[in-house]
Design a protein around this motif. Structure first.
Motif, PDB file in Angstrom:
ATOM      1  N   LEU A 141       1.218  -1.052  -0.064  1.00 55.33           N
ATOM      2  CA  LEU A 141       0.450   0.158  -0.213  1.00 55.33           C
ATOM      3  C   LEU A 141       1.009   1.465  -0.311  1.00 55.33           C
ATOM      4  O   LEU A 141       1.610   0.898   0.817  1.00 55.33           O
ATOM      5  CB  LEU A 141      -1.130   0.288   1.437  1.00 55.33           C
ATOM      6  CG  LEU A 141      -1.447   1.397   1.662  1.00 55.33           C
ATOM      7  CD1 LEU A 141      -2.887   1.812   0.399  1.00 55.33           C
ATOM      8  CD2 LEU A 141      -2.855   1.208   3.063  1.00 55.33           C
ATOM      9  N   GLY A 142       0.852   2.077  -1.315  1.00 56.20           N
ATOM     10  CA  GLY A 142       1.494   2.973  -1.145  1.00 56.20           C
ATOM     11  C   GLY A 142       0.652   4.435  -0.775  1.00 56.20           C
ATOM     12  O   GLY A 142      -0.014   4.142  -1.184  1.00 56.20           O
ATOM     13  N   ILE A 143       1.440   5.389   0.002  1.00 59.82           N
ATOM     14  CA  ILE A 143       0.697   6.597   0.583  1.00 59.82           C
ATOM     15  C   ILE A 143       1.143   7.578   0.412  1.00 59.82           C
ATOM     16  O   ILE A 143       2.475   8.131   0.465  1.00 59.82           O
ATOM     17  CB  ILE A 143       0.383   6.435   1.449  1.00 59.82           C
ATOM     18  CG1 ILE A 143      -1.104   5.418   2.047  1.00 59.82           C
ATOM     19  CG2 ILE A 143      -0.715   8.208   2.580  1.00 59.82           C
ATOM     20  CD1 ILE A 143      -0.634   4.845   3.590  1.00 59.82           C
ATOM     21  N   ASP A 144       0.376   8.920  -0.616  1.00 59.78           N
ATOM     22  CA  ASP A 144       0.853  10.074  -0.896  1.00 59.78           C
ATOM     23  C   ASP A 144       0.281  11.006   0.023  1.00 59.78           C
ATOM     24  O   ASP A 144      -0.976  11.581   0.103  1.00 59.78           O
ATOM     25  CB  ASP A 144       1.110  10.316  -2.454  1.00 59.78           C
ATOM     26  CG  ASP A 144       1.500  11.493  -2.398  1.00 59.78           C
ATOM     27  OD1 ASP A 144       2.586  12.321  -2.166  1.00 59.78           O
ATOM     28  OD2 ASP A 144       0.661  12.469  -3.570  1.00 59.78           O
ATOM     29  N   PRO A 145       0.814  11.572   1.005  1.00 61.72           N
ATOM     30  CA  PRO A 145       0.128  11.747   1.645  1.00 61.72           C
ATOM     31  C   PRO A 145      -0.125  13.644   1.662  1.00 61.72           C
ATOM     32  O   PRO A 145       0.787  14.425   0.946  1.00 61.72           O
ATOM     33  CB  PRO A 145       0.976  12.371   3.123  1.00 61.72           C
ATOM     34  CG  PRO A 145       2.135  11.542   2.524  1.00 61.72           C
ATOM     35  CD  PRO A 145       2.716  10.974   1.914  1.00 61.72           C
ATOM     36  N   GLY A 146      -0.968  13.957   2.798  1.00 62.42           N
ATOM     37  CA  GLY A 146      -1.167  15.274   2.346  1.00 62.42           C
ATOM     38  C   GLY A 146      -3.094  15.433   2.818  1.00 62.42           C
ATOM     39  O   GLY A 146      -3.639  14.495   3.263  1.00 62.42           O
TER      40      GLY A 146
ATOM     41  N   ASP B 278       1.262  -6.252   2.700  1.00 53.90           N
ATOM     42  CA  ASP B 278       2.073  -6.872   3.488  1.00 53.90           C
ATOM     43  C   ASP B 278       3.462  -5.665   3.934  1.00 53.90           C
ATOM     44  O   ASP B 278       4.185  -5.588   4.747  1.00 53.90           O
ATOM     45  CB  ASP B 278       3.364  -8.020   2.789  1.00 53.90           C
ATOM     46  CG  ASP B 278       3.014  -8.620   2.058  1.00 53.90           C
ATOM     47  OD1 ASP B 278       2.170  -9.821   2.933  1.00 53.90           O
ATOM     48  OD2 ASP B 278       2.207  -8.974   0.576  1.00 53.90           O
ATOM     49  N   ALA B 279       2.798  -4.932   3.539  1.00 53.73           N
ATOM     50  CA  ALA B 279       3.989  -3.392   4.090  1.00 53.73           C
ATOM     51  C   ALA B 279       2.828  -1.944   3.565  1.00 53.73           C
ATOM     52  O   ALA B 279       2.058  -2.510   2.434  1.00 53.73           O
ATOM     53  CB  ALA B 279       5.280  -3.239   3.266  1.00 53.73           C
ATOM     54  N   VAL B 280       3.412  -0.814   3.978  1.00 56.78           N
ATOM     55  CA  VAL B 280       3.115   0.131   3.549  1.00 56.78           C
ATOM     56  C   VAL B 280       3.793   1.474   3.168  1.00 56.78           C
ATOM     57  O   VAL B 280       4.943   1.036   4.682  1.00 56.78           O
ATOM     58  CB  VAL B 280       2.056   0.857   4.482  1.00 56.78           C
ATOM     59  CG1 VAL B 280       1.642   2.178   4.860  1.00 56.78           C
ATOM     60  CG2 VAL B 280       0.806   0.103   5.359  1.00 56.78           C
TER      61      VAL B 280
ATOM     62  N   GLU C 104       4.324  -3.187   8.683  1.00 54.21           N
ATOM     63  CA  GLU C 104       5.598  -2.265   9.048  1.00 54.21           C
ATOM     64  C   GLU C 104       5.333  -1.127   8.231  1.00 54.21           C
ATOM     65  O   GLU C 104       5.104  -1.769   6.787  1.00 54.21           O
ATOM     66  CB  GLU C 104       6.644  -3.553   8.440  1.00 54.21           C
ATOM     67  CG  GLU C 104       7.281  -4.430   9.416  1.00 54.21           C
ATOM     68  CD  GLU C 104       8.085  -4.943   9.530  1.00 54.21           C
ATOM     69  OE1 GLU C 104       9.141  -3.811   9.383  1.00 54.21           O
ATOM     70  OE2 GLU C 104       8.829  -5.712  10.061  1.00 54.21           O
ATOM     71  N   CYS C 105       6.390  -0.491   8.237  1.00 51.20           N
ATOM     72  CA  CYS C 105       6.482   1.089   7.159  1.00 51.20           C
ATOM     73  C   CYS C 105       7.622   1.345   6.368  1.00 51.20           C
ATOM     74  O   CYS C 105       8.414   0.889   7.682  1.00 51.20           O
ATOM     75  CB  CYS C 105       5.893   2.065   7.589  1.00 51.20           C
ATOM     76  SG  CYS C 105       3.246   1.971   8.388  1.00 51.20           S
ATOM     77  N   ALA C 106       7.630   1.714   5.374  1.00 48.55           N
ATOM     78  CA  ALA C 106       8.832   1.930   5.137  1.00 48.55           C
ATOM     79  C   ALA C 106       8.635   3.898   4.536  1.00 48.55           C
ATOM     80  O   ALA C 106       7.379   3.805   4.077  1.00 48.55           O
ATOM     81  CB  ALA C 106       9.164   1.661   3.862  1.00 48.55           C
ATOM     82  N   GLU C 107       9.841   4.536   4.580  1.00 48.98           N
ATOM     83  CA  GLU C 107       9.416   5.938   4.199  1.00 48.98           C
ATOM     84  C   GLU C 107      10.518   6.000   2.689  1.00 48.98           C
ATOM     85  O   GLU C 107      11.935   5.915   2.843  1.00 48.98           O
ATOM     86  CB  GLU C 107       9.531   7.050   5.154  1.00 48.98           C
ATOM     87  CG  GLU C 107       8.598   6.900   5.739  1.00 48.98           C
ATOM     88  CD  GLU C 107       9.092   7.830   7.145  1.00 48.98           C
ATOM     89  OE1 GLU C 107       8.517   7.527   8.016  1.00 48.98           O
ATOM     90  OE2 GLU C 107       8.326   8.536   6.970  1.00 48.98           O
ATOM     91  N   TYR C 108      10.349   6.722   1.924  1.00 46.33           N
ATOM     92  CA  TYR C 108      10.771   6.652   0.582  1.00 46.33           C
ATOM     93  C   TYR C 108      10.940   8.659   0.303  1.00 46.33           C
ATOM     94  O   TYR C 108      10.253   9.071   0.306  1.00 46.33           O
ATOM     95  CB  TYR C 108      10.446   6.167  -0.995  1.00 46.33           C
ATOM     96  CG  TYR C 108      10.945   4.970   0.080  1.00 46.33           C
ATOM     97  CD1 TYR C 108      12.305   4.376  -0.049  1.00 46.33           C
ATOM     98  CD2 TYR C 108       9.845   3.908   0.065  1.00 46.33           C
ATOM     99  CE1 TYR C 108      12.304   2.423  -0.359  1.00 46.33           C
ATOM    100  CE2 TYR C 108       9.404   2.592   0.613  1.00 46.33           C
ATOM    101  CZ  TYR C 108      10.919   1.999   0.433  1.00 46.33           C
ATOM    102  OH  TYR C 108      11.301   0.730   0.707  1.00 46.33           O
ATOM    103  N   ALA C 109      12.856   9.044   0.216  1.00 40.89           N
ATOM    104  CA  ALA C 109      12.214  10.401  -0.578  1.00 40.89           C
ATOM    105  C   ALA C 109      11.914  10.124  -1.922  1.00 40.89           C
ATOM    106  O   ALA C 109      12.125   9.647  -2.303  1.00 40.89           O
ATOM    107  CB  ALA C 109      13.843  10.939  -0.172  1.00 40.89           C
TER     108      ALA C 109
END
Length: 163
Positions: free
Chosen positions: A4-9, A62-64, A98-103
């Motif tokens: 699950l990918g999220i572009d937050p705002g 499996d991941a966010v 589990e979460c991961a963050e990417y620039a």
């Protein structure tokens, strides 16, 4: 792997779910939650929190993966994006995901081949990589799919480092 990918705002929060199998990715769902500035901040964040929880329950990723905040000239925007990220992170943590963050530059590098791609390039590459019939309707949706693709195709050791 399902991501699950999220572009937050808070005004517009994009989401995209991809499934990776043997190096191929396909889209399962995508969209964008929107709220207006007239709504109270806690209500806007609840939309994101509830939306992430619903997607996790429905798709069991499996991941966010989230795009890290870009800190521009406007501190208020950076704060609201940070709050949206927090709502998504807490929803994922509540579900034990589990979460991961990417620039943003890392996401663009993995999807477009260089870290300075513009929004249109990201949208076109997401369409191509996922074999979509059309370009995602909003840049928020395309960015969410891009961050999900980035995580799904990331080598395992690099994924651990991003967590």
């Amino acid at each position: 792997m399902k991501v699950l990918g999220i572009d937050p705002g808070t005004a517009a929060c994009g989401f995209g779910i991809v499934h990776e199998n043997d190096g191929r990715v396909r889209a399962l769902a995508s969209g964008c939650w929107t709220t207006t500035a007239r709504e109270r901040p806690e209500v806007r964040l609840r939309v994101i929190f509830d939306g992430v929880q619903e997607l996790i329950a429905l798709h069991e990723p499996d991941a966010v993966a989230l795009e890290e905040s870009f800190v521009g000239a406007d501190a208020r925007i950076a704060l609201s994006v940070g709050q949206a990220r927090g709502a998504a992170l807490v929803a994922a943590a509540t579900a034990g995901i589990e979460c991961a963050e990417y620039a943003p530059s890392r996401v663009k590098q993995s999807v477009c081949g260089h870290g300075r791609a513009d929004k249109g390039q990201v949208q076109r590459m997401v369409k191509m990589l996922l074999a979509l019939d059309e370009i995602p309707p909003t840049s928020h949706e395309a960015d969410a799919l891009a961050v999900a693709i980035c995580h799904a195709l990331m080598p395992p050791l690099a994924r651990i480092a991003a967590s």
